[in-house]
Design an enzyme around this catalytic site. Structure first.
Site, short mmCIF file in Angstrom:
data_model
loop_
_atom_site.label_atom_id
_atom_site.label_comp_id
_atom_site.label_asym_id
_atom_site.label_seq_id
_atom_site.Cartn_x
_atom_site.Cartn_y
_atom_site.Cartn_z
N HIS A 382 0.79 -1.24 0.00
CA HIS A 382 0.00 0.00 0.00
C HIS A 382 0.81 1.27 0.00
O HIS A 382 0.23 2.36 0.12
CB HIS A 382 -0.92 0.04 1.22
CG HIS A 382 -2.15 -0.80 1.07
ND1 HIS A 382 -3.30 -0.31 0.50
CD2 HIS A 382 -2.40 -2.08 1.40
CE1 HIS A 382 -4.22 -1.26 0.51
NE2 HIS A 382 -3.69 -2.36 1.03
N LYS A 573 -8.71 14.16 3.76
CA LYS A 573 -7.86 12.96 3.78
C LYS A 573 -6.96 13.12 4.99
O LYS A 573 -6.92 14.20 5.60
CB LYS A 573 -7.04 12.83 2.50
CG LYS A 573 -6.34 14.14 2.08
CD LYS A 573 -5.58 14.02 0.77
CE LYS A 573 -6.46 14.05 -0.44
NZ LYS A 573 -6.49 12.77 -1.19
N ARG A 574 -6.20 12.07 5.35
CA ARG A 574 -5.26 12.24 6.44
C ARG A 574 -4.32 13.41 6.15
O ARG A 574 -3.98 13.67 5.00
CB ARG A 574 -4.45 10.95 6.65
CG ARG A 574 -5.26 9.84 7.26
CD ARG A 574 -5.82 10.23 8.63
NE ARG A 574 -4.76 10.36 9.59
CZ ARG A 574 -4.45 9.44 10.50
NH1 ARG A 574 -5.16 8.33 10.58
NH2 ARG A 574 -3.45 9.62 11.34
N LYS A 579 0.72 14.46 0.99
CA LYS A 579 -0.59 14.79 0.41
C LYS A 579 -0.71 16.29 0.12
O LYS A 579 -1.63 16.73 -0.57
CB LYS A 579 -1.70 14.32 1.34
CG LYS A 579 -1.83 12.78 1.41
CD LYS A 579 -2.91 12.37 2.40
CE LYS A 579 -3.08 10.87 2.56
NZ LYS A 579 -3.85 10.23 1.46
N THR A 681 -8.42 6.71 -2.68
CA THR A 681 -9.78 6.22 -2.93
C THR A 681 -10.79 7.35 -2.74
O THR A 681 -11.87 7.30 -3.31
CB THR A 681 -10.15 5.04 -2.01
OG1 THR A 681 -9.82 5.42 -0.66
CG2 THR A 681 -9.42 3.78 -2.41
N LYS A 685 -14.48 8.44 -4.80
CA LYS A 685 -15.79 8.80 -4.23
C LYS A 685 -16.26 10.13 -4.80
O LYS A 685 -17.44 10.30 -5.14
CB LYS A 685 -15.69 8.90 -2.70
CG LYS A 685 -15.25 7.62 -2.02
CD LYS A 685 -14.87 7.90 -0.55
CE LYS A 685 -14.03 6.77 0.02
NZ LYS A 685 -13.34 7.16 1.28
C1 LIG Z 1 -12.02 7.42 1.51
C2 LIG Z 1 -11.54 7.81 2.84
C3 LIG Z 1 -10.17 8.00 3.07
C4 LIG Z 1 -9.13 7.88 1.97
O1 LIG Z 1 -8.97 9.14 1.37
P1 LIG Z 1 -7.72 9.46 0.42
O2 LIG Z 1 -8.06 10.79 -0.16
O3 LIG Z 1 -7.69 8.40 -0.62
O4 LIG Z 1 -6.52 9.49 1.27
C5 LIG Z 1 -9.75 8.37 4.32
N1 LIG Z 1 -10.63 8.54 5.33
C6 LIG Z 1 -11.95 8.37 5.16
C7 LIG Z 1 -12.87 8.60 6.30
C8 LIG Z 1 -12.45 8.00 3.92
O5 LIG Z 1 -13.77 7.81 3.77
#
Ligand SMILES: *Cc1c(COP(=O)(O)O)cnc(C)c1O
Length: 839
Positions: A382, A573-574, A579, A681, A685
């Site tokens: 990952h 995101k985190r 990032k 991911t 979304k």
């Molecule tokens: C989808 C999701 C992530 C992943 O987000 P990235 O932008 O791909 O890092 C992290 N936290 C939550 C709560 C999510 O739903």
């Protein structure tokens, strides 16, 4: 909660779908009332619940009533799984970021109308009740959410897959913001009980830590190894249902809780040491007490290794126990009939642990056991960040898991012989590829262990897999080219579109039928409607409703007014340097600067929302949170900005907040340094919900752009190869000095505009940006980012065009369903088929 009502008696229950869908043949409103009064002992006067506590009771009563309705099919799925001799898959993951279960179950069991009207009897909207459910936050971010989406897709495809994880007493911490800084509060998500779990005490396993090994002869006189003087912990399984979409299939997520081997240590108890005896119990239970809140970094803590081994050993014993009940000690077909998918290196101990169980507890010889292990282990990588590659010190390992270390040494010795054959006499190669990193303080390379022990190694997006093969794991890819494969991540459209965006769901159903909910490739039928003015208008009005819903949530949580006529620009995101939330902030400061100077011609008004948690020990990430909050404070208080810019740091970003955020988003920020984000991911979304992406050529962004069309994606920045080139001779100060816009915005940041009372607060961040060694080369991408943002603004002003682009993004999102990803795992790696119907 398992004892809240009796299980149906198993002996005489017909093995068909005739099992009553309600245990007492009661209708849903009656069930809710019964659970409220009898099961929960709560007084029910059918009045609208007035207090928060009353609403939580109502949530629990409804949840238990819905659970009643899935239990029969859950039991049937379990039987379907074990009556068949087909291959099974076990998804091993230290994280499952599930979020809420009630609304998901209602959707998948088609109980929306029934539950909605049952809640109306209490004067409540279903949503208001469902909002009382605490997120199951058993994960950090993308990796944990991926595991949850995968289980959903496995159930949808009726695949024989069991998820195995840890039942953390405390999940991901709750984040609140105080004086602009992140404060962490414990997340005791189980405090009101968990209606979605059933304890299976009869399947408890014993996990053995510490101790030492000794040799002993077995019945045939062969010398065997055994562990003695261990310190043991019990693993108690709690099962959670994973409902498929209206297909009578309910899969299982089995989560292990650590428990002491005896409630009291009797010797201590007899000696009068009551408190010491209880303390021992707590010590054992510590293993499943808390989720480690580090995303994409590892820190070598003993408790973390204990958690990893605890999960792996309990799960393997569980599978082997079931195998032995059916096949006795004949493991010749075990490898063909079982597959363990390792979600990152965290469960890599599964390789030596399965060896141990086969060798020491089931009398197998090394070669046969190794054959079995390497037939059933598969590893998903990952991350490309070298600092996130797990290593465990040999010293720690030898104390905690002495037998596993012996086995790892043996695996390594045999593996290095193979290396010698491939690269004769190449000592450098031996050192590079060894499972043991030799130094004064030698470490075990867990990723290498996972590769050597697995028949499949996959990355999670096309670029990521390429970079693994050409970089991090180059030697291994050369040795075993056919082991390596790509499985681009996906997300479940049932949670991330159908559930979270009901307006769009209905429009899609009406326009292209509802087949997309189980086959997202069908969403491409939207494309012809992108140029239809009436369709565009409906598309836009749904987005507007969703923006209003988010604006209400933002107002409620931060007291900032989001104007729904503005562009909703979102990065959630985190918080991590790679990032590049900092890049986003620099753009905000650029807009602020333009507004101050009155250079606002053609500027599109924006609401910028940034959210995400920083690891509690990650100082720089926490400073970025502070900066975002400080910039937001200045911008939102500035009258000149009022008509053009609003900024919010959205606290406690989690699954249930993403369900409100992604349907309302118009611009999705996916701006990582190219080559660093394995997949992403969140980006998927947003795309499904019609957001346009501004992004780098990183992770799955590349595939998003291909599927949306280049013209419907705002690309900027260096690609992965150019980042590598740039770093060789990187002079950010020259870039800043040569670009007046950038020079001005850096000056605004460095002159204390956002930290008037705390000079120097952000020196660490600005120093990083200006450093020739900045690993994230943020300044190198800034000009290109600012220009791409200007393009976004221009495009947004042409509403028709924007809507067309938005529709085409959703229409192109078919590839990003986790159903597609899981079908590929099932075909290419697992070699499993859908469960047969019950015999
Ligand atoms: C989808 C999701 C992530 C992943 O987000 P990235 O932008 O791909 O890092 C992290 N936290 C939550 C709560 C999510 O739903």
């Amino acid at each position: 909660m398992s004892n809240t009502h009796p299980a149906p008696s198993s002996s005489k229950v017909p093995s068909t779908t005739k099992i009553p869908s309600t245990l007492g043949e009661l209708d849903l409103p009656t069930d809710v009332r019964r659970h409220l009064t009898v099961t929960l002992g709560h007084f029910d006067d059918r009045q609208p619940p007035s207090s928060e506590s009353d609403k939580r009771y109502l949530y629990r009563a409804l949840a238990i009533s819905v659970r009643d309705r899935l239990v029969p099919e859950w039991q049937q799925t379990w039987r379907r799984m074990w009556q068949s001799d087909d291959r099974k898959v076990y998804y091993l993951s230290l994280e499952f970021l599930i979020g809420r279960s009630l609304t998901n179950a209602i959707q998948n069991l088609d109980l929306d109308d029934e539950t909605r009207s049952a809640m109306h009897a209490y004067g409540m909207e279903l949503e208001e009740v469902a909002d009382r459910e605490l997120d199951a936050g058993l994960g950090n971010g993308g990796l944990g959410r991926l595991a949850a989406c995968f289980l959903d897709s496995c159930a949808n495809l009726q695949l024989p897959v069991v998820g195995y994880g840890i039942r953390y007493e405390y999940g991901m911490f709750h984040q609140h913001i105080k004086d602009g800084r992140q404060v962490e509060d414990p997340d005791h998500w189980l405090r009101d009980g968990n209606p979605w779990e059933i304890v299976r005490a009869e399947s408890t396993r014993r996990i053995r830590f510490y101790g030492r090994t000794e040799q002993h002869p077995d019945e045939q006189g062969r010398m065997k190894t055994r562990l003695v003087d261990t310190s043991d912990v019990l693993a108690v399984p709690f099962d959670m249902p994973i409902p498929g979409y209206r297909n009578k299939t309910i899969n299982t997520l089995r989560l292990w809780k650590a428990s002491t081997t005896d409630v009291f240590d009797l010797a201590e108890f007899n000696a009068g040491s009551y408190t010491e005896a209880v303390a021992t119990k707590n010590n054992a239970e510590q293993i499943s007490m808390v989720l480690y809140p580090n995303d994409a970094s590892e820190n070598g803590k003993e408790l973390r290794l204990k958690q990893q081994y605890f999960l792996v050993s309990a799960s393997l014993q569980d599978v082997i126990d079931r195998w032995v009940k059916k096949h006795g000690d004949d493991f010749s077909e075990f490898g063909q009939k079982n597959c363990f998918q390792l979600n990152d290196t965290h469960p890599a101990c599964a390789v030596p642990e399965l060896m141990r169980l086969l060798l020491d507890e089931h009398g197998m010889e090394w070669d046969d056991a190794w054959e079995v292990v390497t037939r059933c282990m598969a590893y998903t990588n990952h991350t490309l960040l070298p600092e996130a590659l797990e290593r465990w010190s040999v010293g720690l390992f030898s104390r905690l898991l002495p037998r596993l270390l012996e086995i790892i040494y043996e695996i390594n010795a045999r593996f290095l012989k193979l290396v010698d054959q491939q690269w004769p006499g190449d000592v450098g190669m031996r050192r590079e590829m060894s499972l043991i990193e030799e130094s004064d303080n030698p470490h075990i390379r867990m990723a290498y262990l996972a590769i050597v022990g697995s028949f499949s190694v996959n990355g999670v997006a096309g670029l990521h897999t390429q970079l693994l093969e050409s970089g991090l794991f180059k030697n291994f890819a050369e040795l075993w080219p056919r082991k390596f494969n790509n499985k681009t991540n996906g997300v479940t459209q049932r949670r991330w579109l159908a559930h979270c965006n009901p307006g769009l769901r209905e429009l899609l159903n009406e326009t292209i039928g509802d087949g997309w909910q189980t086959d997202l490739t069908k969403i491409d039928q939207l494309a012809p409607h992108a140029t239809d003015p009436a369709f565009r208008e409906r598309w836009q009005s749904i987005k507007l409703e969703n923006k209003q819903r988010l604006a209400d949530l933002v107002k409620e949580t931060t007291d900032v007014d989001f104007d729904t006529s503005f562009l909703f620009d979102v990065q959630v995101k985190r918080i991590h340097e790679y990032k590049r939330q900092l890049l986003n902030v620099l753009h905000i400061i650029h807009l602020y600067d333009r507004i101050q100077r009155g250079e606002t011609a053609g500027m599109v008004p924006r609401c910028v929302l940034i959210g995400g948690k920083a690891a509690p020990g990650y100082h720089v990430a926490k400073l970025i949170v502070k900066l975002i909050n400080d910039v937001a404070k200045v911008v939102n208080a500035d009258a000149k900005c009022r008509d053009l810019l609003r900024v919010v740091f959205f606290p406690n970003y989690r699954v249930s907040s993403m369900e409100v955020i992604c349907p309302a988003t118009e611009l999705s920020e996916q701006i990582s340094t190219a080559g660093k984000e394995a997949s992403g991911t969140g980006n998927m979304k947003f795309m499904m919900n019609g957001a346009l992406t501004i992004g780098t050529l990183d992770g799955a962004n590349i595939e998003i752009r291909e599927n949306a069309g280049d013209e419907n994606f705002f690309l900027f920045g260096l690609d992965a190869a150019e980042v590598v080139e740039t770093k060789k001779e990187y002079r950010p100060n020259d870039i800043i000095a040569a670009d007046p816009d950038i020079a001005r915005l850096m000056n605004i940041l460095e002159s204390g505009t956002f930290n008037p009372d705390n000079p120097g607060l952000y020196d660490l961040l600005t120093g990083g940006l200006r450093s020739p060694h900045d690993p994230w080369v943020t300044i190198a991408d800034l000009r290109s980012y600012i220009d791409a943002q200007a393009e976004v603004g221009k495009a947004y002003q042409d509403t028709d065009k924007w809507n067309e682009m938005s529709i085409l993004n959703a229409a192109g999102s078919g590839w990003f369903s986790s159903d597609r990803t899981i079908s590929q795992y099932a075909q290419d790696i697992w070699d499993v088929r859908a469960l047969p119907p019950l015999k």
